[in-house]
Write an enzyme that holds these catalytic residues in place. Structure first.
Site, PDB file in Angstrom:
ATOM      1  N   ASN A 157      29.392 -18.002  34.796  1.00 44.29           N
ATOM      2  CA  ASN A 157      30.081 -16.805  35.266  1.00 44.29           C
ATOM      3  C   ASN A 157      31.513 -16.600  35.533  1.00 44.29           C
ATOM      4  O   ASN A 157      32.414 -15.994  35.474  1.00 44.29           O
ATOM      5  CB  ASN A 157      28.963 -15.779  36.070  1.00 44.29           C
ATOM      6  CG  ASN A 157      28.985 -16.648  37.143  1.00 44.29           C
ATOM      7  OD1 ASN A 157      28.778 -17.856  37.507  1.00 44.29           O
ATOM      8  ND2 ASN A 157      28.738 -16.074  38.564  1.00 44.29           N
ATOM      9  N   GLU A 255      23.641 -23.897  44.731  1.00 39.21           N
ATOM     10  CA  GLU A 255      24.315 -22.366  44.969  1.00 39.21           C
ATOM     11  C   GLU A 255      23.776 -21.590  44.291  1.00 39.21           C
ATOM     12  O   GLU A 255      23.740 -21.768  42.753  1.00 39.21           O
ATOM     13  CB  GLU A 255      25.940 -22.559  44.611  1.00 39.21           C
ATOM     14  CG  GLU A 255      26.346 -23.525  45.739  1.00 39.21           C
ATOM     15  CD  GLU A 255      26.932 -22.860  46.904  1.00 39.21           C
ATOM     16  OE1 GLU A 255      26.602 -21.513  47.045  1.00 39.21           O
ATOM     17  OE2 GLU A 255      27.579 -23.097  47.772  1.00 39.21           O
ATOM     18  N   CYS A 289      27.149 -14.177  41.656  1.00 41.58           N
ATOM     19  CA  CYS A 289      26.046 -14.468  42.328  1.00 41.58           C
ATOM     20  C   CYS A 289      25.890 -13.746  43.425  1.00 41.58           C
ATOM     21  O   CYS A 289      24.858 -13.230  43.946  1.00 41.58           O
ATOM     22  CB  CYS A 289      26.151 -16.027  42.642  1.00 41.58           C
ATOM     23  SG  CYS A 289      27.621 -16.280  43.496  1.00 41.58           S
ATOM     24  N   GLU A 467      29.574 -25.109  49.643  1.00 43.34           N
ATOM     25  CA  GLU A 467      30.815 -25.546  48.897  1.00 43.34           C
ATOM     26  C   GLU A 467      31.883 -25.022  49.748  1.00 43.34           C
ATOM     27  O   GLU A 467      31.749 -24.285  50.453  1.00 43.34           O
ATOM     28  CB  GLU A 467      30.825 -25.156  47.545  1.00 43.34           C
ATOM     29  CG  GLU A 467      29.673 -25.635  46.546  1.00 43.34           C
ATOM     30  CD  GLU A 467      29.722 -27.112  46.387  1.00 43.34           C
ATOM     31  OE1 GLU A 467      30.788 -27.875  46.754  1.00 43.34           O
ATOM     32  OE2 GLU A 467      28.849 -27.938  45.806  1.00 43.34           O
TER      33      GLU A 467
HETATM   34  P1  NAD Z   1      21.266 -21.171  34.750  1.00 42.01           P
HETATM   35  O1  NAD Z   1      20.412 -21.722  35.831  1.00 42.01           O
HETATM   36  O2  NAD Z   1      20.401 -20.562  33.503  1.00 42.01           O
HETATM   37  O3  NAD Z   1      22.098 -22.362  34.269  1.00 42.01           O
HETATM   38  C1  NAD Z   1      23.086 -22.964  35.119  1.00 42.01           C
HETATM   39  C2  NAD Z   1      23.431 -24.206  34.351  1.00 42.01           C
HETATM   40  O4  NAD Z   1      22.207 -25.142  34.468  1.00 42.01           O
HETATM   41  C3  NAD Z   1      23.713 -24.540  33.164  1.00 42.01           C
HETATM   42  O5  NAD Z   1      24.843 -25.450  32.827  1.00 42.01           O
HETATM   43  C4  NAD Z   1      22.657 -24.614  32.268  1.00 42.01           C
HETATM   44  O6  NAD Z   1      22.825 -25.342  31.138  1.00 42.01           O
HETATM   45  C5  NAD Z   1      21.952 -25.715  33.319  1.00 42.01           C
HETATM   46  N1  NAD Z   1      20.454 -25.916  33.287  1.00 42.01           N
HETATM   47  C6  NAD Z   1      19.610 -25.152  32.604  1.00 42.01           C
HETATM   48  N2  NAD Z   1      18.443 -25.749  32.726  1.00 42.01           N
HETATM   49  C7  NAD Z   1      18.489 -26.768  33.228  1.00 42.01           C
HETATM   50  C8  NAD Z   1      17.531 -27.939  33.815  1.00 42.01           C
HETATM   51  N3  NAD Z   1      16.296 -27.873  33.665  1.00 42.01           N
HETATM   52  N4  NAD Z   1      18.265 -29.061  34.436  1.00 42.01           N
HETATM   53  C9  NAD Z   1      19.341 -29.223  34.633  1.00 42.01           C
HETATM   54  N5  NAD Z   1      20.361 -28.222  34.146  1.00 42.01           N
HETATM   55  C10 NAD Z   1      19.850 -27.136  33.531  1.00 42.01           C
HETATM   56  O7  NAD Z   1      22.496 -20.082  35.300  1.00 42.01           O
HETATM   57  P2  NAD Z   1      23.465 -19.225  34.661  1.00 42.01           P
HETATM   58  O8  NAD Z   1      22.694 -18.146  33.876  1.00 42.01           O
HETATM   59  O9  NAD Z   1      24.308 -20.315  33.873  1.00 42.01           O
HETATM   60  O10 NAD Z   1      24.335 -18.556  35.665  1.00 42.01           O
HETATM   61  C11 NAD Z   1      23.981 -17.422  36.228  1.00 42.01           C
HETATM   62  C12 NAD Z   1      23.181 -17.752  37.580  1.00 42.01           C
HETATM   63  O11 NAD Z   1      24.000 -18.547  38.416  1.00 42.01           O
HETATM   64  C13 NAD Z   1      22.763 -16.510  38.469  1.00 42.01           C
HETATM   65  O12 NAD Z   1      21.462 -16.670  39.048  1.00 42.01           O
HETATM   66  C14 NAD Z   1      23.970 -16.587  39.399  1.00 42.01           C
HETATM   67  O13 NAD Z   1      23.384 -15.977  40.796  1.00 42.01           O
HETATM   68  C15 NAD Z   1      23.856 -17.971  39.784  1.00 42.01           C
HETATM   69  N6  NAD Z   1      25.170 -18.451  40.236  1.00 42.01           N
HETATM   70  C16 NAD Z   1      24.989 -18.950  41.994  1.00 42.01           C
HETATM   71  C17 NAD Z   1      26.538 -18.903  42.439  1.00 42.01           C
HETATM   72  C18 NAD Z   1      26.527 -19.590  43.716  1.00 42.01           C
HETATM   73  O14 NAD Z   1      27.454 -19.914  44.221  1.00 42.01           O
HETATM   74  N7  NAD Z   1      25.533 -19.316  44.530  1.00 42.01           N
HETATM   75  C19 NAD Z   1      27.669 -18.803  41.780  1.00 42.01           C
HETATM   76  C20 NAD Z   1      27.550 -18.430  40.447  1.00 42.01           C
HETATM   77  C21 NAD Z   1      26.238 -18.332  39.654  1.00 42.01           C
END
Ligand code: NAD
Length: 493
Positions: A157, A255, A289, A467
């Site tokens: 995102n 996060e 997020c 962070e």
């Molecule tokens: P996601 O959890 O699907 O993927 C995040 C990352 O993890 C990607 O690079 C993905 O390839 C990797 N990944 C997926 N499965 C994995 C595994 N089993 N082991 C290791 N890595 C793996 O999230 P997304 O769809 O890319 O992003 C959206 C999510 O991120 C939302 O839930 C959002 O709230 C969260 N987010 C949190 C913050 C924060 O600062 N708290 C900021 C931005 C987004």
């Protein structure tokens, strides 16, 4: 390779060089505004992840990056900030083309990365231990040492911003880094790694591996050379990362997701609040997020405030992020579009009212892309999925309350705890409520806003650790205590 030259075939970035994936696999990277391919990215596998870890470990031991007093690292990070500043426009265009957000938003993101690099560079030579008074003729002191190879896994995102938010302090602390960006949005991270080399970051200190999260991400975290993991993404994957990190007993920063409440008190300035609410849920097409996705509003103000926010929603100009007149871009993928619209359909079937938006944009040329109209759902109950789960799209659910304590109860009725917003003119009550809200970040009369100097992290299932902020660099170090007997025979207990 730089964003300016916009190559159409990207490689993994390992050991200071752009490499094909070990099995030669490539995948198209799509523009979410059209769903047409804009480039191809390598599909790395477990072999590539292990190769990156090996190269990073060797650079950590042999490049001198870790040993120096921090001045060299500070200078490299400042140079990197200047290089990114010079190429901000091309990086912003690349981010918009790959992720879909408006060009204004991408410029904001790239500016934020520059400020993060400057801020963290200033901390690189201020990583200090302590001397501790102890009994007898002894000197007791602590050292802050880099961890070794740190792994960083980023979501789609804010592709570059969220990757560098954790990579920059890890580099400042003297670690070697392996970054795995999201497969949908790898282009700016790959281009940025080449820029880091140009800025003088030694080969092998900053590596980027692209590939399926389950395979590449898990290989990185379980590799014996991985000394910490910083993960930004969904709570579900975060829980899996926590299990893997626990087995290896390595530190982690998580996060994760959010379902953030926006509490409007009866005395709020409704026009200001409406603007902030609109920004907090429709910015980045709701893919934040900490999106303020649950509006909690007094019964008496419900209709008036919903009308004001609906006017904002209906007035937003949807369009490709690359067009300067667009105010909201597409969501990142066709799957994400289906997911978002699915939530709204389910709420509609449950008897809730969709007062704005509610479906995809069907008119050409938007119908070819992943455009969701800004959506507001009223008449929801706290048990509905649209209220409980992270939609991750431009969808606002509106809950009503009678007394203020009910508003706080509704706000805290979630497994998440990333962020909460309060709108009121009564600052005394605002500060009291800020303490009662179960969230790692609270804003008062302000939409979601942060700076590199403000700690960013969540309560509950929104994460562990933080962070940003002054102490972030320390979280990429480990502390060693050293005790010296100054007069061996005379030292007493
Ligand atoms: P996601 O959890 O699907 O993927 C995040 C990352 O993890 C990607 O690079 C993905 O390839 C990797 N990944 C997926 N499965 C994995 C595994 N089993 N082991 C290791 N890595 C793996 O999230 P997304 O769809 O890319 O992003 C959206 C999510 O991120 C939302 O839930 C959002 O709230 C969260 N987010 C949190 C913050 C924060 O600062 N708290 C900021 C931005 C987004």
């Amino acid at each position: 390779m730089s964003a300016g030259s916009t190559p159409s075939e990207y490689g993994l970035f390992i050991g200071g060089a752009s490499l094909p994936a070990s099995r030669g696999e490539r995948a198209p990277v799509l523009d979410p505004a059209t769903n047409r391919p804009i480039a191809t990215a390598p599909v790395g596998r477990a072999d590539d992840a292990r190769h990156a870890m090996e190269v990073a470990e060797s650079a950590f031991r042999n490049s001198g990056w870790a040993e120096d007093d921090g001045g060299r690292r500070a200078r490299a990070l400042y140079r990197l900030a200047r290089l990114l500043e010079e190429r901000a426009e091309s990086f912003a265009v690349l981010e918009t083309t790959n992720m879909g957000k408006t060009i204004r938003e991408s410029k904001g993101d790239i500016g934020y990365v520059v400020r993060t690099l400057d801020y963290v560079a200033g901390l690189a030579d201020k990583i200090e231990g302590e001397t501790i008074p102890v009994p007898g003729a002894r000197l007791d002191y602590t050292l802050r040492e880099p961890l070794g190879v740190t792994v960083h896994i980023a979501p789609w995102n804010y592709p570059l911003l969220l990757a560098i938010r954790s990579v920059a302090p890890a580099l400042a602390a003297g670690n070697a880094v392996v970054l795995k960006p999201a497969s949908l949005t790898p282009l700016t991270a790959l281009s940025f790694a080449a820029l880091a080399k140009e800025a003088g970051v030694p080969d092998g200190i900053f590596n980027v591996v692209v590939g399926p999260g389950g395979e590449v991400g898990e290989t990185l975290v379980t590799d014996p050379r991985c000394r910490s993991v910083s993960f930004t993404g969904s709570s579900e994957v975060g829980q899996r990362i926590a299990e893997l990190a626990a087995r290896r007993v390595i530190p982690m920063t998580l996060e994760l997701g959010g379902k953030s409440p926006v509490v409007v008190l009866p005395d709020a300035d409704l026009d200001r609040a409406a603007k902030g609410i609109g920004f907090g849920i429709f910015g980045n097409a709701g893919q934040m997020c900490w999106a303020g996705s649950r509006l909690i509003v007094p019964d008496a103000l419900h209709d008036e405030l919903v009308a004001k926010v609906s006017k904002i929603a209906n007035g937003l100009k949807l369009g490709p992020g690359s067009e300067s007149t667009s105010e909201m871009g597409p969501v990142v993928s066709a799957d994400q579009l289906d997911r978002v619209v699915g939530f709204v359909e389910e709420a509609r079937s449950a008897g809730s009212t969709v007062v704005a938006g509610g479906d995809r944009a069907k008119e050409p040329p938007l119908d070819a892309g992943n455009f969701v109209r800004p959506t507001i759902v009223t008449g929801v109950s706290p048990e509905q999925r649209v209220v409980r789960e992270e939609v991750f799209g431009p969808v606002l659910s509106v809950l009503r309350y009678g007394q203020v304590d009910e508003a706080v109860r509704l706000a805290n009725d979630t497994r998440y705890g990333l962020f909460a917003a309060l709108w009121t003119r009564d600052l005394s009550q605002a500060h009291t409520l800020a303490r009662q809200l179960e969230a790692g970040m609270v804003s008062i009369n302000e939409p979601p806003t942060t700076f590199p100097q403000s700690p960013f992290g969540g309560y509950k299932e929104s994460g562990i650790g933080f962070e940003q902020g002054r102490r972030v660099v320390e979280s990429y170090t480990r502390r060693k205590n050293v005790i010296v007997n100054l007069g061996s025979a005379k030292a007493k207990k």
